[in-house]
Design a protein around this motif. Structure first.
Motif, mmCIF file in Angstrom:
data_model
loop_
_atom_site.group_PDB
_atom_site.id
_atom_site.type_symbol
_atom_site.label_atom_id
_atom_site.label_comp_id
_atom_site.label_asym_id
_atom_site.label_seq_id
_atom_site.Cartn_x
_atom_site.Cartn_y
_atom_site.Cartn_z
ATOM 1 N N LEU A 1 0.853 -1.189 0.123
ATOM 2 C CA LEU A 1 0.068 0.136 0.019
ATOM 3 C C LEU A 1 0.998 1.199 -0.050
ATOM 4 C CD1 LEU A 1 -2.758 -1.197 2.554
ATOM 5 C CD2 LEU A 1 -2.707 -1.194 0.053
ATOM 6 N N THR A 2 2.088 1.157 0.249
ATOM 7 C CA THR A 2 2.814 2.431 0.315
ATOM 8 C C THR A 2 3.985 2.408 -0.573
ATOM 9 O OG1 THR A 2 4.563 1.147 2.012
ATOM 10 C CG2 THR A 2 2.579 2.720 2.890
ATOM 11 N N SER A 3 3.946 1.490 -1.641
ATOM 12 C CA SER A 3 4.982 1.705 -2.752
ATOM 13 C C SER A 3 4.444 2.915 -3.479
ATOM 14 C CB SER A 3 5.165 0.369 -3.311
ATOM 15 O OG SER A 3 3.923 0.205 -4.077
ATOM 16 N N PHE A 4 5.507 3.494 -4.236
ATOM 17 C CA PHE A 4 5.007 4.547 -4.966
ATOM 18 C C PHE A 4 4.049 4.501 -6.354
ATOM 19 C CE2 PHE A 4 5.748 7.601 -8.495
ATOM 20 C CZ PHE A 4 5.429 8.571 -7.927
ATOM 21 N N SER A 5 4.137 3.536 -6.787
ATOM 22 C CA SER A 5 3.045 2.887 -7.815
ATOM 23 C C SER A 5 1.797 2.697 -7.416
ATOM 24 C CB SER A 5 3.858 1.477 -8.752
ATOM 25 O OG SER A 5 5.152 1.926 -9.242
ATOM 26 N N SER A 6 1.685 1.928 -6.353
ATOM 27 C CA SER A 6 0.519 1.549 -5.461
ATOM 28 C C SER A 6 -0.108 2.923 -5.132
ATOM 29 C CB SER A 6 0.653 0.665 -4.308
ATOM 30 O OG SER A 6 0.962 -0.572 -4.970
ATOM 31 N N LEU A 7 0.517 3.808 -4.548
ATOM 32 C CA LEU A 7 -0.152 5.110 -4.059
ATOM 33 C C LEU A 7 -0.472 6.060 -5.494
ATOM 34 C CD1 LEU A 7 2.323 6.210 -1.417
ATOM 35 C CD2 LEU A 7 -0.006 5.780 -0.922
ATOM 36 N N ILE B 1 -3.324 8.720 -16.623
ATOM 37 C CA ILE B 1 -3.198 7.130 -17.176
ATOM 38 C C ILE B 1 -2.057 6.901 -17.947
ATOM 39 C CG2 ILE B 1 -4.621 5.733 -18.464
ATOM 40 C CD1 ILE B 1 -7.173 6.840 -17.311
ATOM 41 N N SER B 2 -1.710 7.529 -18.695
ATOM 42 C CA SER B 2 -0.686 7.361 -19.612
ATOM 43 C C SER B 2 0.631 7.463 -18.842
ATOM 44 C CB SER B 2 -0.467 8.579 -20.616
ATOM 45 O OG SER B 2 -1.585 8.653 -21.531
ATOM 46 N N MET B 3 0.708 8.280 -17.876
ATOM 47 C CA MET B 3 1.891 7.990 -16.762
ATOM 48 C C MET B 3 1.819 6.857 -16.212
ATOM 49 S SD MET B 3 2.105 12.115 -15.670
ATOM 50 C CE MET B 3 3.152 11.597 -14.076
ATOM 51 N N GLY B 4 0.863 6.593 -15.817
ATOM 52 C CA GLY B 4 0.650 5.056 -15.165
ATOM 53 C C GLY B 4 1.147 4.186 -15.907
ATOM 54 N N LEU B 5 1.314 4.101 -17.254
ATOM 55 C CA LEU B 5 1.828 3.019 -18.130
ATOM 56 C C LEU B 5 3.322 3.011 -17.629
ATOM 57 C CD1 LEU B 5 0.258 3.611 -21.461
ATOM 58 C CD2 LEU B 5 -0.219 1.606 -20.019
ATOM 59 N N LEU C 1 -5.597 -1.805 -9.189
ATOM 60 C CA LEU C 1 -5.958 -0.413 -8.888
ATOM 61 C C LEU C 1 -5.883 0.537 -10.147
ATOM 62 C CD1 LEU C 1 -3.853 0.263 -5.461
ATOM 63 C CD2 LEU C 1 -6.361 0.261 -5.881
ATOM 64 N N TYR C 2 -4.879 0.498 -10.957
ATOM 65 C CA TYR C 2 -4.867 1.092 -12.257
ATOM 66 C C TYR C 2 -5.941 0.672 -13.092
ATOM 67 C CZ TYR C 2 -2.323 2.812 -16.370
ATOM 68 O OH TYR C 2 -2.087 3.484 -17.655
ATOM 69 N N VAL C 3 -6.441 -0.442 -13.293
ATOM 70 C CA VAL C 3 -7.403 -1.088 -14.246
ATOM 71 C C VAL C 3 -8.605 -0.436 -13.631
ATOM 72 C CG1 VAL C 3 -8.821 -3.016 -15.042
ATOM 73 C CG2 VAL C 3 -6.144 -2.793 -15.118
#
Length: 167
Positions: free
Chosen positions: A41-47, A98-102, A122-124
């Motif tokens: 829950l605290t990783s940068f990507s998950s946040l 969303i693009s940055m999320g890739l 989470l992203y989807v």
């Protein structure tokens, strides 16, 4: 009729707002109560994915709030131009995020593969919410709405997408 529409819009507003608040509370609770959950829950990507999801849910809540207030004033037209411009900005900004999320997805897969599936979930979820608000209506809540969906033989544009089309 007006009370029924007013009640439905209010429930949509409160439902989206409640989801955003409850998700955040559960997120915080899990971090504090479960040691095993903290790395996920605290990783940068998950946040990043979680904040993106929350941001989009709050946009939906704000839209339904504005529509509810409009119906209370007995106004059944589209949102005013300045409000639609704000949602047009949100739509473009969401696409940027969303693009940055890739990029974060690639990073997550390479660096922290154990957290990858949580991030993807989470992203989807955030992408689906964006599509639901700004493109195609994906949520059908009542029996009447489900019957309507079957009769129309497919998805139709979301209310906000139809309003933005006229912008």
């Amino acid at each position: 009729m007006q009370k029924k529409v007013e009640r439905k819009l209010f429930h949509l507003f409160i439902g989206e707002l409640s989801a955003a608040v409850i998700f955040a509370l559960i997120w915080i609770m899990y971090i504090q109560l479960f040691e095993w959950a903290e790395p996920y829950l605290t990783s940068f990507s998950s946040l990043y994915a979680f904040i993106l999801l929350e941001f989009i849910l709050l946009q939906g809540s704000f839209y339904w709030f504005l529509k509810w207030k409009q119906v209370q004033r007995k106004c059944y037209s589209h949102l005013p131009y300045h409000q639609l411009r704000l949602f047009a900005f949100f739509k473009r900004f969401n696409l940027l995020l969303i693009s940055m999320g890739l990029l974060f997805m690639i990073y997550q897969f390479k660096v922290f593969p154990i957290d990858f599936y949580w991030f993807v979930f989470l992203y989807v979820f955030a992408i689906i919410e964006h599509i639901n608000y700004y493109h195609i209506r994906l949520s059908y809540q009542s029996i009447e709405e489900i019957k309507d969906f079957i009769r129309q033989k497919g998805f139709r544009s979301s209310k906000l997408a139809r309003e933005l089309k006229n912008l």
